[in-house]
Design an enzyme around this catalytic site. Structure first.
Site, PDB file in Angstrom:
ATOM      1  CE  LYS B  37      -3.909   1.908   2.699  1.00  0.00           C
ATOM      2  NZ  LYS B  37      -4.714   1.739   3.930  1.00  0.00           N
ATOM      3  CB  SER B 112      -7.906   3.500   2.895  1.00  0.00           C
ATOM      4  OG  SER B 112      -7.040   2.940   3.848  1.00  0.00           O
ATOM      5  CB  SER B 136      -8.046   0.832   5.813  1.00  0.00           C
ATOM      6  OG  SER B 136      -8.634   2.110   5.864  1.00  0.00           O
TER       7      SER B 136
END
Lengths: 429, 429
Positions: B37, B112, B136
């Protein structure tokens, strides 16, 4: 003590006390009179936190700690003087008058739990409750030659306490012996649904702390101490060497946490706890307390989180120390100011007083403050035996050996007046 | 998936990846390609957190988590798309494009950690790193039919992470099997002097949580679920009943903690973490992220401490539940929105998505998000197996039984398309 030190803010009627004594339940504290700091609720008396604007706030029920003492047979007699809103370590920040030490009318009693400590030291009661956020349960113990126990945060419920910093406040005890502190803690400890910060003790103390502490950490570097204090500290180190092995450890990162408490972030917690009361107190507000706490109104939330982050770093940096030692020995204060010193510099003198006490609650430690002998001028000297959370019982064991109670003898703290040879002989023996 | 979902923000050159694969050390992850990420540093690639204003911030060293994966033989291939500054659960709050689910071009990927979840679900990599503050690491696992592990806070170091809420952020994994998550956690876990919030796992999981969880808590009251989700949830409960005994527990006080995360106090922590970057991002700032986080600038310190106090009360109120159960089963989300739903109501849809995930990090819990079968419309349904801090291993054991891995068989989540009789028969069996 000249007998005029303003110990009490309010008291029960003597007849009332006598009736309560007669009716006290049979428990480990049966018939013991107890003084209670005036930020802790006692049903039937006002809780002023030394702010006369609150004098009509009579408590309708007692704090959990007080109720537990009563259930064990103790009898509250009254509420004691304190630094207003428990914000101070001096014992002078009170419209009810400044307290002096039982050893010297010219020297401060220490605070914020001033009246409670003096009541015990003067022999008026065998047990008093105080509170401690930054040292308020330890500094007055040191300045009056008695035992101050600040248990692990959350071990004794704080429900019924007018908060200073709710996440850090601890209910503490003042006693003349370690044995009395141990008995009181057994009665006081245990979680309470009314206090969200209370927590149960684990079944055992921390695994790496010896049940009979032997490895005593002492500061690796020099300390900030007044000359008279420095002499007494040296004798205290020699006394400590008789009880275990002294292990020099770094203490800078412990002491660094102090800056958080009064340097910004945690002032916001004081503001959250009693800012509205302080604001409304008008002329009843102590000027020093108002000056210290009002900036807490303007601390941002982001600054608080930055402070929590900094605290986490200090906690991480200091935790490994507990793998090497069973307890940390520190002086309770750097010196013992006169009332005149505080009057000349109310904020500066107070700040320095917290040098060795401020970090303890922030870093989730517990501590027993014990008499550490006398200074050459005859004033008492106090030391702290500090341990990690839930090491209360091992610390009390060490404290009892420190005072000589463990051996069944009377209190035998070091005496800086004794000839050096005597002390050295005792060390050798 | 139509192949155009914007999974990547940056990637290493294919030749470079091949060379790294050839040179990878021999470890439990030897040669495994890993997606990371884009709020986690990988040396040689920029860390943008999906904010193009940061595209020139090339990391010079990798985050601790990435370094540990590499030391175990894994090879990072690139950085994945995400809701900007990890503020969102939708996967659409990115100037690099909105991600959709691998199951439907019209439905969101969740966020996210959108790109990381999609990369694993699409089979591009067997392992991806995400982060999780409010869900997330779980919501995109649910929307893409894979396993999302959010370990106990501090178990996997967060050093090298661009923070959302530093005290709550967790590095998470996305995998297609529970076994792969277990292997990754073994590599990733362990304290780190560079992360003040990291902490060592105790030698054993919590004493009151069975090593082989059998008592599965389920909400005592009704849940807020879309109709298609409700059908799948019913099937999931039947599946759960095959793995243990279902124990109805109150969940209102768990869910109440969600209000703290986006209702005020903890927004100040986001502001502390990346407010300055958001302010400076100008047109690169996602409008929804800016709208959500900017009020964090004006949260007072006193409000933060009031929030900590409220959180302590909710923690105290929820803790006894873990004495009755080994794990808590909840749906990961209340529904699965379309991209069009988010566009029509960017804030409202996002807020509702966190109903069942927001409280977990605040209350210091760990969780494995696992596939929970299919909805009648064919979209995947995800559930969470939640436990107290440091129950990660027992939860992974339960998760493996949930997916059927423990029995050596293939994944066997419940299927809402199956005739009801089949499911009931299985329950009876």
């Amino acid at each position: 003590m000249n007998g005029t030190t303003p110990i009490w803010i309010s008291r029960f009627d003597p007849d009332d006390i006598a009736a309560r004594e007669a009716a006290a339940p049979d428990g480990p504290l049966r018939g013991q009179l107890v003084a209670v700091k005036d930020n802790i609720d006692v049903a039937g008396l006002p809780t002023t936190a030394a702010c006369p604007a609150l004098a009509d706030r009579v408590a309708t029920r007692s704090a959990t700690a007080v109720s537990r003492l009563e259930a064990a047979g103790a009898v509250p007699v009254g509420k004691t003087n304190m630094d207003q809103f428990a914000t101070g370590l001096v014992g002078t920040r009170s419209p009810y008058g400044a307290c002096s030490s039982v050893f010297s009318d010219a020297h401060i009693s220490g605070g914020s739990s001033s009246g409670s400590a003096v009541a015990v030291a003067a022999g008026l009661v065998p047990l008093a409750l105080g509170t401690d956020t930054a040292g308020s349960g330890r500094v007055p113990a040191a300045f009056n030659g008695i035992v101050g126990l600040k248990p692990t945060r959350g071990l004794v419920p704080a429900a019924g306490l007018l908060p200073a910093c709710r996440s850090l406040d601890c209910v503490t005890t003042f006693t003349r012996t370690v044995a009395a502190a141990r008995t009181a803690l057994a009665v006081l400890a245990g979680p309470d649904p009314a206090d969200p910060w209370s927590r149960p003790a684990p079944p055992r103390p921390p695994a790496h702390i010896a049940a009979r502490p032997r490895l005593i950490g002492v500061p690796a570097g020099p300390l900030d101490l007044d000359p008279e204090h420095a002499v007494a500290w040296k004798a205290a180190l020699e006394h400590a060497a008789r009880l275990g092995r002294l292990v020099p450890v770094p203490v800078d990162e412990f002491l660094a946490a102090a800056a958080l408490l009064y340097g910004g972030p945690w002032l916001a917690e004081r503001w959250a706890g009693f800012g509205a009361l302080l604001d409304a107190a008008g002329p009843h507000a102590d000027p020093a307390v108002r000056a210290v706490v009002t900036p807490g109104r303007d601390v941002t939330g982001a600054a608080v989180f930055a402070g929590l982050d900094r605290l986490a770093a200090l906690r991480q940096a200091t935790e490994p120390v507990w793998l090497d030692i069973d307890a940390l020995l520190l002086p309770t204060t750097p010196g013992h100011p006169r009332l005149a010193d505080v009057a000349a510099d109310p904020l500066g003198v107070n700040t320095r007083l917290g040098t060795y006490t401020n970090f303890v609650n922030l870093l989730d430690l517990c501590v027993v403050a014990v008499p550490g002998g006398s200074r050459p001028d005859g004033l008492p000297f106090g030391v702290q035996l500090i341990g990690p959370a839930f090491a209360d019982r091992p610390l009390l064991d060490l404290a009892a050996r420190w005072t000589g109670e463990a051996a069944g003898g009377p209190s035998a703290p070091p005496d800086a007046d004794a000839p050096a040879g005597t002390v050295l002989l005792a060390v050798a023996g």
